[in-house]
Design a protein around this motif. Structure first.
Motif, mmCIF file in Angstrom:
data_model
loop_
_atom_site.group_PDB
_atom_site.id
_atom_site.type_symbol
_atom_site.label_atom_id
_atom_site.label_comp_id
_atom_site.label_asym_id
_atom_site.label_seq_id
_atom_site.Cartn_x
_atom_site.Cartn_y
_atom_site.Cartn_z
ATOM 1 N N THR A 55 0.803 -1.224 0.000
ATOM 2 C CA THR A 55 0.000 0.000 0.000
ATOM 3 C C THR A 55 0.837 1.275 0.000
ATOM 4 O O THR A 55 0.278 2.370 -0.073
ATOM 5 C CB THR A 55 -0.935 0.022 1.221
ATOM 6 N N GLU A 56 2.154 1.144 0.107
ATOM 7 C CA GLU A 56 2.996 2.339 0.143
ATOM 8 C C GLU A 56 3.435 2.695 -1.285
ATOM 9 O O GLU A 56 4.164 1.924 -1.920
ATOM 10 C CB GLU A 56 4.235 2.115 1.025
ATOM 11 N N ALA A 57 3.028 3.851 -1.759
ATOM 12 C CA ALA A 57 3.361 4.270 -3.124
ATOM 13 C C ALA A 57 4.868 4.295 -3.382
ATOM 14 O O ALA A 57 5.313 3.827 -4.442
ATOM 15 C CB ALA A 57 2.747 5.631 -3.420
ATOM 16 N N PRO A 58 5.697 4.812 -2.462
ATOM 17 C CA PRO A 58 7.140 4.805 -2.737
ATOM 18 C C PRO A 58 7.708 3.401 -2.914
ATOM 19 O O PRO A 58 8.645 3.204 -3.705
ATOM 20 C CB PRO A 58 7.740 5.487 -1.494
ATOM 21 N N THR A 59 7.149 2.426 -2.207
ATOM 22 C CA THR A 59 7.621 1.044 -2.352
ATOM 23 C C THR A 59 7.278 0.504 -3.732
ATOM 24 O O THR A 59 8.101 -0.150 -4.386
ATOM 25 C CB THR A 59 7.004 0.143 -1.267
ATOM 26 N N ILE A 60 6.058 0.776 -4.193
ATOM 27 C CA ILE A 60 5.646 0.303 -5.513
ATOM 28 C C ILE A 60 6.524 0.913 -6.597
ATOM 29 O O ILE A 60 7.062 0.206 -7.457
ATOM 30 C CB ILE A 60 4.163 0.632 -5.763
ATOM 31 N N VAL A 61 6.685 2.228 -6.549
ATOM 32 C CA VAL A 61 7.511 2.902 -7.557
ATOM 33 C C VAL A 61 8.959 2.425 -7.461
ATOM 34 O O VAL A 61 9.614 2.163 -8.482
ATOM 35 C CB VAL A 61 7.430 4.429 -7.400
ATOM 36 N N GLY A 62 9.459 2.282 -6.239
ATOM 37 C CA GLY A 62 10.833 1.820 -6.051
ATOM 38 C C GLY A 62 11.061 0.435 -6.616
ATOM 39 O O GLY A 62 12.106 0.163 -7.238
ATOM 40 N N ASN A 63 10.092 -0.451 -6.432
ATOM 41 C CA ASN A 63 10.228 -1.805 -6.968
ATOM 42 C C ASN A 63 10.178 -1.822 -8.488
ATOM 43 O O ASN A 63 10.806 -2.665 -9.126
ATOM 44 C CB ASN A 63 9.134 -2.708 -6.396
ATOM 45 N N ILE A 64 9.428 -0.898 -9.071
ATOM 46 C CA ILE A 64 9.411 -0.800 -10.532
ATOM 47 C C ILE A 64 10.761 -0.297 -11.043
ATOM 48 O O ILE A 64 11.344 -0.859 -11.977
ATOM 49 C CB ILE A 64 8.276 0.128 -11.002
ATOM 50 N N LEU A 65 11.271 0.744 -10.413
ATOM 51 C CA LEU A 65 12.530 1.333 -10.876
ATOM 52 C C LEU A 65 13.715 0.403 -10.655
ATOM 53 O O LEU A 65 14.688 0.436 -11.419
ATOM 54 C CB LEU A 65 12.765 2.678 -10.182
ATOM 55 N N PRO A 95 -0.265 2.831 -10.188
ATOM 56 C CA PRO A 95 -1.678 2.812 -10.578
ATOM 57 C C PRO A 95 -2.501 3.734 -9.678
ATOM 58 O O PRO A 95 -2.369 3.697 -8.448
ATOM 59 C CB PRO A 95 -2.090 1.348 -10.381
ATOM 60 N N ILE A 96 -3.327 4.541 -10.274
ATOM 61 C CA ILE A 96 -4.186 5.463 -9.528
ATOM 62 C C ILE A 96 -5.588 5.420 -10.125
ATOM 63 O O ILE A 96 -5.764 5.512 -11.332
ATOM 64 C CB ILE A 96 -3.637 6.902 -9.578
ATOM 65 N N LYS A 135 -11.614 1.044 -1.859
ATOM 66 C CA LYS A 135 -11.871 -0.277 -2.391
ATOM 67 C C LYS A 135 -10.670 -1.190 -2.260
ATOM 68 O O LYS A 135 -9.720 -0.924 -1.565
ATOM 69 C CB LYS A 135 -12.346 -0.189 -3.830
ATOM 70 N N SER A 136 -10.716 -2.286 -3.014
ATOM 71 C CA SER A 136 -9.827 -3.410 -2.757
ATOM 72 C C SER A 136 -8.360 -3.137 -3.008
ATOM 73 O O SER A 136 -7.512 -3.816 -2.467
ATOM 74 C CB SER A 136 -10.243 -4.601 -3.615
ATOM 75 N N THR A 137 -8.032 -2.157 -3.824
ATOM 76 C CA THR A 137 -6.620 -1.919 -4.093
ATOM 77 C C THR A 137 -5.901 -1.352 -2.884
ATOM 78 O O THR A 137 -4.682 -1.211 -2.911
ATOM 79 C CB THR A 137 -6.444 -0.960 -5.287
ATOM 80 N N ARG A 138 -6.635 -1.035 -1.841
ATOM 81 C CA ARG A 138 -6.014 -0.584 -0.612
ATOM 82 C C ARG A 138 -6.436 -1.449 0.572
ATOM 83 O O ARG A 138 -6.447 -0.999 1.712
ATOM 84 C CB ARG A 138 -6.353 0.890 -0.367
ATOM 85 N N LEU A 139 -6.795 -2.693 0.297
ATOM 86 C CA LEU A 139 -7.210 -3.606 1.362
ATOM 87 C C LEU A 139 -6.111 -4.622 1.640
ATOM 88 O O LEU A 139 -5.441 -5.061 0.755
ATOM 89 C CB LEU A 139 -8.490 -4.335 0.958
#
Length: 221
Positions: free
Chosen positions: A62-72, A132-133, A217-221
């Motif tokens: 759920t942490e945006a920096p983690t998602i972006v960091g894993n992509i980069l 994703p937003i 919704k579910s993307t933050r569950l």
């Protein structure tokens, strides 16, 4: 001006819109049966078999920096992340009615373009690269309706992205769906005559609130 015939046929117009909405979910992402005996939608999402273990891991982050960091850092690709979030939103929609417009294929294609850019340049598009937003239904996304729950606004897609969508995309975000709201955003319950009732993802016996009820919704569950 809305004709008398249109006013009389509003229920059929809304039904057709919901049918179109349902058909936008890929066949492989549709639940074989919609359960009625669940309370919290998370166990259903995690056990339905539509999302892989990796996709569940991605969408449980759920942490945006983690998602972006894993992509980069190439732990995940933008395409993998977008696909995972699209799948989870699709399943959630079938359970709790959280979405209005779903444009998953376009989002995944946009994510592929981000992967190609990163591979070619070694640089992100922006600080939200691949994130994703979802946007509530009041925000314009090119080619999609912004009904705000009004039947009279069905079939009038936005000719261009609104300022919010433009800014998010310029920062590298992937917009993948729009979410349910009360009619005209003026109530504290996300119900309208176009898309019906959004319910609470943690307890479907409760409402999800408003005016951003569909976005909880579910993307933050």
């Amino acid at each position: 001006r809305i004709s008398v015939a249109t006013m009389c046929a509003w229920r059929e117009i809304a039904r057709q819109k919901r049918q179109q909405q349902a058909s936008s979910i890929p066949v492989d992402w549709r639940l074989k049966t919609i359960p009625t005996d669940f309370k919290d939608c998370r166990p259903v999402i995690e056990s339905c078999g539509i999302l892989s273990a990796e996709e569940l891991q991605i969408t449980n982050t759920t942490e945006a920096p983690t998602i972006v960091g894993n992509i980069l850092s190439q732990v995940w690709t933008s395409e993998e992340v977008a696909t995972a979030f699209c799948k989870r939103a699709a399943v959630a929609q079938q359970l709790i009615g959280c979405c209005t417009e779903m444009f998953f294929e376009r989002a995944i294609q946009g994510a592929k373009a981000l992967d190609e850019h990163l591979a070619r340049t070694g640089k992100p598009v922006g600080p939200l690269h691949g994130l994703p937003i979802s946007l509530k239904d009041s925000f314009d996304v090119k080619g999609e309706d912004s009904t705000l729950g009004w039947v009279g606004l069905i079939g009038k897609p936005a000719p261009e992205d609104g300022v919010t969508a433009q800014q998010l995309k310029s920062l590298g975000a992937i917009i993948y769906c729009k979410t349910n709201v009360p009619q005209s955003l003026m109530m504290s319950d996300s119900y309208n005559h176009v898309f019906g009732q959004s319910v609470n993802a943690l307890n479907k016996n409760l409402i999800s609130g408003g005016s951003s009820g569909g976005d909880r919704k579910s993307t933050r569950l």
